[in-house]
Design an enzyme around this catalytic site. Sequence first.
Site, PDB file in Angstrom:
ATOM      1  N   GLU A 502       0.826  -1.223   0.000  1.00  0.00           N
ATOM      2  CA  GLU A 502       0.000   0.000   0.000  1.00  0.00           C
ATOM      3  C   GLU A 502       0.858   1.271   0.000  1.00  0.00           C
ATOM      4  OE1 GLU A 502      -3.161  -0.125   2.899  1.00  0.00           O
ATOM      5  OE2 GLU A 502      -4.065  -1.878   1.956  1.00  0.00           O
TER       6      GLU A 502
HETATM    7  C1  LIG Z   1       3.009  -9.384   0.821  1.00  0.00           C
HETATM    8  C2  LIG Z   1       2.594  -8.473  -0.272  1.00  0.00           C
HETATM    9  C3  LIG Z   1       1.249  -8.355  -0.610  1.00  0.00           C
HETATM   10  C4  LIG Z   1       0.863  -7.544  -1.671  1.00  0.00           C
HETATM   11  N1  LIG Z   1      -0.447  -7.518  -2.064  1.00  0.00           N
HETATM   12  C5  LIG Z   1      -0.776  -6.856  -3.200  1.00  0.00           C
HETATM   13  C6  LIG Z   1      -2.097  -6.955  -3.734  1.00  0.00           C
HETATM   14  O1  LIG Z   1      -2.973  -7.599  -3.158  1.00  0.00           O
HETATM   15  N2  LIG Z   1      -2.369  -6.317  -4.896  1.00  0.00           N
HETATM   16  C7  LIG Z   1      -1.426  -5.586  -5.562  1.00  0.00           C
HETATM   17  O2  LIG Z   1      -1.720  -5.057  -6.605  1.00  0.00           O
HETATM   18  N3  LIG Z   1      -0.162  -5.471  -5.072  1.00  0.00           N
HETATM   19  C8  LIG Z   1       0.185  -6.090  -3.919  1.00  0.00           C
HETATM   20  N4  LIG Z   1       1.457  -5.989  -3.434  1.00  0.00           N
HETATM   21  C9  LIG Z   1       2.414  -5.173  -4.133  1.00  0.00           C
HETATM   22  C10 LIG Z   1       2.874  -3.951  -3.382  1.00  0.00           C
HETATM   23  O3  LIG Z   1       1.898  -2.958  -3.426  1.00  0.00           O
HETATM   24  C11 LIG Z   1       4.197  -3.537  -3.997  1.00  0.00           C
HETATM   25  O4  LIG Z   1       5.140  -4.433  -3.463  1.00  0.00           O
HETATM   26  C12 LIG Z   1       4.575  -2.136  -3.759  1.00  0.00           C
HETATM   27  O5  LIG Z   1       3.805  -1.316  -4.559  1.00  0.00           O
HETATM   28  C13 LIG Z   1       6.043  -1.871  -4.030  1.00  0.00           C
HETATM   29  O6  LIG Z   1       6.446  -2.373  -5.260  1.00  0.00           O
HETATM   30  P1  LIG Z   1       7.789  -3.258  -5.350  1.00  0.00           P
HETATM   31  O7  LIG Z   1       7.732  -4.265  -4.272  1.00  0.00           O
HETATM   32  O8  LIG Z   1       7.945  -3.710  -6.721  1.00  0.00           O
HETATM   33  O9  LIG Z   1       8.957  -2.237  -4.948  1.00  0.00           O
HETATM   34  P2  LIG Z   1       9.652  -1.195  -5.917  1.00  0.00           P
HETATM   35  O10 LIG Z   1       8.633  -0.346  -6.578  1.00  0.00           O
HETATM   36  O11 LIG Z   1      10.623  -1.893  -6.757  1.00  0.00           O
HETATM   37  O12 LIG Z   1      10.398  -0.271  -4.853  1.00  0.00           O
HETATM   38  C14 LIG Z   1      11.647  -0.651  -4.242  1.00  0.00           C
HETATM   39  C15 LIG Z   1      12.007   0.447  -3.244  1.00  0.00           C
HETATM   40  O13 LIG Z   1      12.154   1.682  -3.938  1.00  0.00           O
HETATM   41  C16 LIG Z   1      11.388   2.680  -3.268  1.00  0.00           C
HETATM   42  N5  LIG Z   1      10.896   3.654  -4.264  1.00  0.00           N
HETATM   43  C17 LIG Z   1      10.312   3.423  -5.453  1.00  0.00           C
HETATM   44  N6  LIG Z   1      10.016   4.585  -6.060  1.00  0.00           N
HETATM   45  C18 LIG Z   1      10.412   5.567  -5.232  1.00  0.00           C
HETATM   46  C19 LIG Z   1      10.360   6.991  -5.260  1.00  0.00           C
HETATM   47  N7  LIG Z   1       9.853   7.660  -6.291  1.00  0.00           N
HETATM   48  N8  LIG Z   1      10.843   7.671  -4.204  1.00  0.00           N
HETATM   49  C20 LIG Z   1      11.355   7.022  -3.142  1.00  0.00           C
HETATM   50  N9  LIG Z   1      11.446   5.701  -3.070  1.00  0.00           N
HETATM   51  C21 LIG Z   1      10.970   4.977  -4.074  1.00  0.00           C
HETATM   52  C22 LIG Z   1      10.257   1.949  -2.590  1.00  0.00           C
HETATM   53  O14 LIG Z   1       9.797   2.690  -1.472  1.00  0.00           O
HETATM   54  C23 LIG Z   1      10.945   0.658  -2.182  1.00  0.00           C
HETATM   55  O15 LIG Z   1      11.587   0.866  -0.951  1.00  0.00           O
HETATM   56  C24 LIG Z   1       1.840  -6.788  -2.362  1.00  0.00           C
HETATM   57  C25 LIG Z   1       3.182  -6.874  -1.978  1.00  0.00           C
HETATM   58  C26 LIG Z   1       3.565  -7.703  -0.957  1.00  0.00           C
HETATM   59  C27 LIG Z   1       5.015  -7.773  -0.597  1.00  0.00           C
END
Ligand SMILES: Cc1cc2nc3c(=O)[nH]c(=O)nc-3n(C[C@H](O)[C@H](O)[C@H](O)COP(=O)(O)OP(=O)(O)OC[C@H]3O[C@@H](n4cnc5c(N)ncnc54)[C@H](O)[C@@H]3O)c2cc1C
Length: 860
Positions: A502
Site C-alpha cells: 500500500e
Molecule cells: C506481501 C505483499 C502483498 C501484496 N499484495 C498486493 C495486492 O494484493 N495487490 C497488488 O496489486 N499489489 C500487492 N502488493 C504489491 C505492493 O503494493 C508492492 O510491493 C509495492 O507497490 C512496491 O512495489 P515493489 O515491491 O515492486 O517495490 P519497488 O517499486 O521496486 O520499490 C523498491 C524500493 O524503492 C522505493 N521507491 C520506489 N520509487 C520511489 C520513489 N519515487 N521515491 C522514493 N522511493 C521509491 C520503494 O519505497 C521501495 O523501498 C503486495 C506486496 C507484498 C510484498
Amino acid sequence: MLATLFWFLLFPVVAVTLAYRRESLKRSTLVMGGLLLAYTLLGNAGGFWLSLLWLLFLGLLLLNFEDFRRTTISRRLLAFYRQILPPMSDTEREALEAGTVWWEGDLFSGAPDWEKLYQMPAPRLTREEQAFLDGPTETLCRMLDDWQITHELADMPPEVWAYIRQEKFFAMIIPKRYGGLEFSALAQSCVLRKLASRSLVVASTVGVPNSLGPGELLLHYGTEEQKDHYLPRLAAGDEIPCFALTSPRVGSDATAITDTGVVCRGEYEGREIIGIRLNWDKRYITLAPIATVLGLAFKLYDPDHLMGDRDAYGITAGLVPTRLPGVTIGRRHFPLNIPFQNGPTQGRDVFVPLDAIIGGPERAGEGWKMLVQQLSVGRGITLPSNAVGCGKAAVYASGAYARIRRQFGLPVGKFHGVGEVLARMAGRTYIMTAAADVTIGAIDAGEKPAVPAAILKYHNTEMGRAIANDAMDVQGGKGIMLGPKNYLGRNYQGMPIAITVEGANILTRGLIIFGQGAIRCHPYVLKEMEAAGAEGEAGLRAFDRALFGHLGYAVGNAARSLVMALTQARYVMAPTRDGTRRYYQHISRYSASFALAADVAMLTLGGALKRKELLSARLGDVLSAIYLASMVLKHHVNQGSPEEDLPIVEWACRSLLYDAQEQLHGLLRNLPNRWASALLRLFVFPRGRSYSAPSDELGLQIAELIMRPCDSRERLCEGIYQAVEPNNPLGLLQEALELTESVKPLERKVFNARRDGLFESEDTPSQINEAERKGILTADEAAQLRSFDAKVMALIDVDDFAAAELAVRKTAATPGAARAPVKKPQAKKKAGKKKASKKRVVKKPVVAKRATEPVEKQGD
Ligand SMILES: Cc1cc2nc3c(=O)[nH]c(=O)nc-3n(C[C@H](O)[C@H](O)[C@H](O)COP(=O)(O)OP(=O)(O)OC[C@H]3O[C@@H](n4cnc5c(N)ncnc54)[C@H](O)[C@@H]3O)c2cc1C
C-alpha cells in the site's frame, strides 16, 4: 534617549503582535498608520527616519488597493509562478485531490484550533460490534494455532477458513442490505488488532477483502447490477476477492502498468458481444491463488472505437471471474514465513463484457482515481491496525517476560538497559494506538483524511517494526527459537510485509506525506495552483487573492514561530491545565515553525522540492511528529485523562516533539539556499535547539508500569487476545505476572535463606523442597512456589526438534551429515576425455494445491 528607545521598540512590537494575531491587511494598515501619526506628532525622530517610515507605510497602504496590487505585482509574479510550477500529470492530480483535509490542515496553518480536536467525541463501538469482538473474534482467536498455520500447513486449516466465511469476517465493510456486517472503521480496526495479536496470517487474510479490493470499489463506484450480483456473494463468502495492480516490471510506479484491455467483438456465454480482451501478468497479489473474482487494473484501449470516440482510456478497474478461460491463478509466493495466500496471476486473451468495468463503461479510465480515493482512507485502517495489534502483544508479552525472567538474581526488566527498551516499546505502542483510534474516529465521523492515512501507514508500520525488533532483544533466545512456543518470531519476520505494501514506506515518507500535504493541507498552495492554471482576468484575480493571503499567512507564521520559540510557547492557549498543557503549547510552536519552513522550502526550491526527496521527507517527519503528538493528547483525553498514564504520554510527546526539532534542524542544515536557511534559523531556533528528549528516569518509570499488573498496562494493551488457556502465551504470561505479586513474600523467604547459606542444593525446585523441610515455608507455601516456578519455566521453555523434523526434504536431512567426512575433490579428468553429459533437467510442473488443502510442510 528613553523616548527614542520606547518608539524604537514600539514599532516592531506592534508589527509582530499584528502578525502574530494574523490581523487583516486593512486593520494592520490602520493600526500602523495611527502609530506613525502619533510618532510624527509626539515623537522626536529626525526627518530621514520619519520619511523612511512614511515611505514604508505608503507601500503598505498601496497593497490595500486590489487593482493596483494586481496590475503591478501579481501579474508579474503569476508569470514567474507559472514557470516554476512543477508539471503535474492527471494521475498525480487525482492522487493529490483524493480525500479530505482534517486536523492536519490545522497543523499546516501554524495555529491549530485545539478546541476543534478537543470537542471531537471519543470513538465508540456499537453494542453489536462489541459483541462481535467478544464473540466470533474471540472464538476465531481460540481456534488458531499459529505454528500449525505458518509451519505445518502454510495455510489456515479448513475449519478456520469455514469459520471466517460463516461469521462474515470478509464482509465487515459490506452493508447489511447485501448481507454484510456494515461495521465502522473502528470495529474493523479492533477486529484486526485482536487477530494480529494472535496470527498475522489470519489478520492479513481478513484485512484484504475489507480493504482496497472489489468489495470496496463496488460499494463506491459499482453499478446497481454489479452490487446486487457481487456484494451478497462476497458477504456470504461465496466469492473470494483479490485486487491485482502490481506487475513484475511495475511496483511503486503503478500508473506505468503494461497490462491491457482492448475493446473488441467476441463470444461470451454463447453470445457475440462487444467486450474487452484482457492480457495481464501480475504478481504479489493477496488472495489471488484462491480468488474467484479478480479485481484487475489495466489500461483500456479502443482502437476500433466500438465503445466511444477515444483510442485510449487509461487505467481502468474491472472484475474478472477467475473461472474464465485464459485466467491463471493458483501458484503462491511465500512472504517471509507469513504464508497468507499471495501469488501471481496471468491472463491471456481473457474476454469479458464491457460491464465487467467497475461502474460500467462510463467509468472506463477512472481506475486510478478510484484506487487513490479508496487508498486515501484504507491506508489508515488495515496496516496501521495490524501494527497496533502486534505492538500491543509484544509489549504485553515483553513486560511480563521481563518481570518473570531472572538473571543475576533480578528480573531482567530491572536492568536499566532493558528498562529503556521496554519504555520505548510502550511509548511507541501508545503513539500507534492513539494515532489509529483518533484518526479512525475521524474517518467514522465522515472524514477521508488522505495525509493522516499516509502518516499512519508509514509511522505505525515503522514503529511496529521497531517494537518487534525491541521485543526480540528483551526476550533474547526465547524470541529467536521458532516453534509452537514462540510468540514473537513470526511478527518479527512479517513486519517488512507491511512496510512494502500500500505504498512502500520510503516512497510514502519521501513523496506522499509532505508532497500531498503541501498541496492539500496548505491553506493557499492549491488555490494558487488552480489560479495559475486558469486563464484571463479571473485567474489573475484568484491568484492575487491567494498570493496575498499566502503572504499574510507566511508573515504571521514567522512572527508566531519567533515569539513562541523565544518564550518556549509558555503563553500559548491550551485546552487543558493538567500535566499535558505544555505539550499542546509546544505543538502549536512547532506547527508555526513547520508552516514557515514549508513555505521557505517551497519558495526557494519551487518544483525542485519534488525531486529533493530528503528535504520533503524531513518536512513530512515534522508534520507527522506534531500530528502524532496531537493524537496522543487527544487519546489521553478520550480515555478520561488517567493520571497514571502521564509518564507514557509524556514520553510519547517528548520523543515526537524532540524528533520534530531534530528534523527541522536537519532541514535547515540541508536547505541548498544557505541565506534562506540562516534567516529561517533565526525564526525557528532563536535560542538554539532547546527541546530535550525523554529523560532516563521517565523511561524507567514506564518500564515499571508495564512490568506489573496495573490499569496502565491493561489500557495500553487493551484489545488483544488475552484468554488464559494452554496455547495462548499472552494469557499465560499475564497469569504468571499476576502471580509474581502473591509469591513475592515467599520468594523473599527463600532468597533470605539462600543468602544465609541455609541450603545445600543449588536449583530452585530443590531449594523450595529444602525450605519446606526446614520449616522456612509451609507446605501450602511450598506448593504455591512450586506451581509458580513450573509456570514460569513452561513460559521460558523453547522448542527443540529431531533433526529430520526441520528439513523440508526428508531425504536430504541425514542425521550426522554435518559430521560426515569431506570427500576429496577428484583429480581433473584429462581434456579430450568423454565430456560430462549436459542433459537439460526438466522440472516437473508443480500442481497448485487448493488453499483449504494442507500443503507439504514448509521450512523456515
Ligand atoms: C506481501 C505483499 C502483498 C501484496 N499484495 C498486493 C495486492 O494484493 N495487490 C497488488 O496489486 N499489489 C500487492 N502488493 C504489491 C505492493 O503494493 C508492492 O510491493 C509495492 O507497490 C512496491 O512495489 P515493489 O515491491 O515492486 O517495490 P519497488 O517499486 O521496486 O520499490 C523498491 C524500493 O524503492 C522505493 N521507491 C520506489 N520509487 C520511489 C520513489 N519515487 N521515491 C522514493 N522511493 C521509491 C520503494 O519505497 C521501495 O523501498 C503486495 C506486496 C507484498 C510484498
